[in-house]
Design a protein around this motif. Structure first.
Motif, PDB file in Angstrom:
ATOM      1  N   ARG A   1       0.817  -1.209   0.000  1.00  0.00           N
ATOM      2  CA  ARG A   1       0.000   0.000   0.000  1.00  0.00           C
ATOM      3  C   ARG A   1       0.853   1.263   0.000  1.00  0.00           C
ATOM      4  O   ARG A   1       0.474   2.279  -0.538  1.00  0.00           O
ATOM      5  CB  ARG A   1      -0.910  -0.010   1.228  1.00  0.00           C
ATOM      6  CG  ARG A   1      -1.711   1.252   1.387  1.00  0.00           C
ATOM      7  CD  ARG A   1      -2.559   1.208   2.628  1.00  0.00           C
ATOM      8  NE  ARG A   1      -3.323   2.432   2.741  1.00  0.00           N
ATOM      9  CZ  ARG A   1      -4.036   2.742   3.795  1.00  0.00           C
ATOM     10  NH1 ARG A   1      -4.101   1.912   4.812  1.00  0.00           N
ATOM     11  NH2 ARG A   1      -4.693   3.869   3.841  1.00  0.00           N
ATOM     12  N   PHE A   2       2.019   1.173   0.621  1.00  0.00           N
ATOM     13  CA  PHE A   2       2.865   2.344   0.758  1.00  0.00           C
ATOM     14  C   PHE A   2       4.068   2.329  -0.177  1.00  0.00           C
ATOM     15  O   PHE A   2       4.998   3.096   0.000  1.00  0.00           O
ATOM     16  CB  PHE A   2       3.325   2.500   2.201  1.00  0.00           C
ATOM     17  CG  PHE A   2       2.180   2.811   3.130  1.00  0.00           C
ATOM     18  CD1 PHE A   2       1.633   4.075   3.164  1.00  0.00           C
ATOM     19  CD2 PHE A   2       1.639   1.827   3.923  1.00  0.00           C
ATOM     20  CE1 PHE A   2       0.567   4.368   3.989  1.00  0.00           C
ATOM     21  CE2 PHE A   2       0.580   2.105   4.765  1.00  0.00           C
ATOM     22  CZ  PHE A   2       0.043   3.375   4.798  1.00  0.00           C
ATOM     23  N   VAL A   3       4.076   1.477  -1.185  1.00  0.00           N
ATOM     24  CA  VAL A   3       5.141   1.488  -2.175  1.00  0.00           C
ATOM     25  C   VAL A   3       4.857   2.637  -3.132  1.00  0.00           C
ATOM     26  O   VAL A   3       3.741   2.781  -3.632  1.00  0.00           O
ATOM     27  CB  VAL A   3       5.211   0.150  -2.952  1.00  0.00           C
ATOM     28  CG1 VAL A   3       6.224   0.234  -4.076  1.00  0.00           C
ATOM     29  CG2 VAL A   3       5.562  -0.983  -1.999  1.00  0.00           C
ATOM     30  N   GLU A   4       5.853   3.463  -3.333  1.00  0.00           N
ATOM     31  CA  GLU A   4       5.662   4.589  -4.237  1.00  0.00           C
ATOM     32  C   GLU A   4       6.947   4.882  -4.991  1.00  0.00           C
ATOM     33  O   GLU A   4       8.011   4.384  -4.648  1.00  0.00           O
ATOM     34  CB  GLU A   4       5.191   5.828  -3.490  1.00  0.00           C
ATOM     35  CG  GLU A   4       6.151   6.342  -2.449  1.00  0.00           C
ATOM     36  CD  GLU A   4       5.601   7.569  -1.747  1.00  0.00           C
ATOM     37  OE1 GLU A   4       5.650   8.652  -2.349  1.00  0.00           O
ATOM     38  OE2 GLU A   4       5.139   7.429  -0.609  1.00  0.00           O
ATOM     39  N   ASP A   5       6.810   5.669  -6.017  1.00  0.00           N
ATOM     40  CA  ASP A   5       7.939   6.040  -6.857  1.00  0.00           C
ATOM     41  C   ASP A   5       8.896   6.906  -6.049  1.00  0.00           C
ATOM     42  O   ASP A   5       8.527   7.966  -5.562  1.00  0.00           O
ATOM     43  CB  ASP A   5       7.433   6.804  -8.083  1.00  0.00           C
ATOM     44  CG  ASP A   5       8.526   7.142  -9.070  1.00  0.00           C
ATOM     45  OD1 ASP A   5       9.703   6.804  -8.822  1.00  0.00           O
ATOM     46  OD2 ASP A   5       8.209   7.744 -10.106  1.00  0.00           O
TER      47      ASP A   5
END
Length: 127
Positions: A41-45
């Motif tokens: 859910r908290f994986v981001e670029d």
């Protein structure tokens, strides 16, 4: 997800985490447990452009000024980590919460502090 006992979090998390009064929160409940349950859910670029080291210097014309004893003089200002361009929503996209250059956990942002910024001014003289 455990949000680090509520420590060292952006204001947005503090103001919009799950509580019984805020059930439609963007972030989950802040807990007091020490286990970290990771979620995609908290994986981001985390791409970014950072000016790590910038220096601006000016060589003073000491020979033209007739300063005896001086071969050269320079005034300068330098800065480290002054500007970072990123869409990363937390403090610093260059994270490594668990340390070590060869850590398999690089890129995990778990209650870490951002990279510090510094500015230095100085004069260099040659005699």
């Amino acid at each position: 997800m455990d949000l680090g006992m509520g420590l060292n979090l952006p204001r947005e998390v503090f103001e919009d985490h799950w509580t019984p009064e805020n059930t439609n929160a963007k972030y989950p409940k802040i807990t007091r447990t020490l286990t970290a349950n990771m979620s995609s859910r908290f994986v981001e670029d985390g791409t970014y452009l950072r000016f790590k080291n910038i220096q601006l210097a000016y060589n003073l014309p000491v020979r033209d000024w007739g300063w005896k004893g001086f071969k050269s003089a320079q005034v300068y200002a330098s800065g480290q980590n002054l500007i970072t361009f990123t869409k990363y929503s937390w403090y610093d996209p260059e994270v490594n919460a668990y340390g070590g250059a060869n850590s398999i956990n690089q890129g995990i942002d778990y209650a870490i502090y951002p990279t510090n910024k510094s500015v230095t001014f100085g004069i260099r003289c040659g005699f």
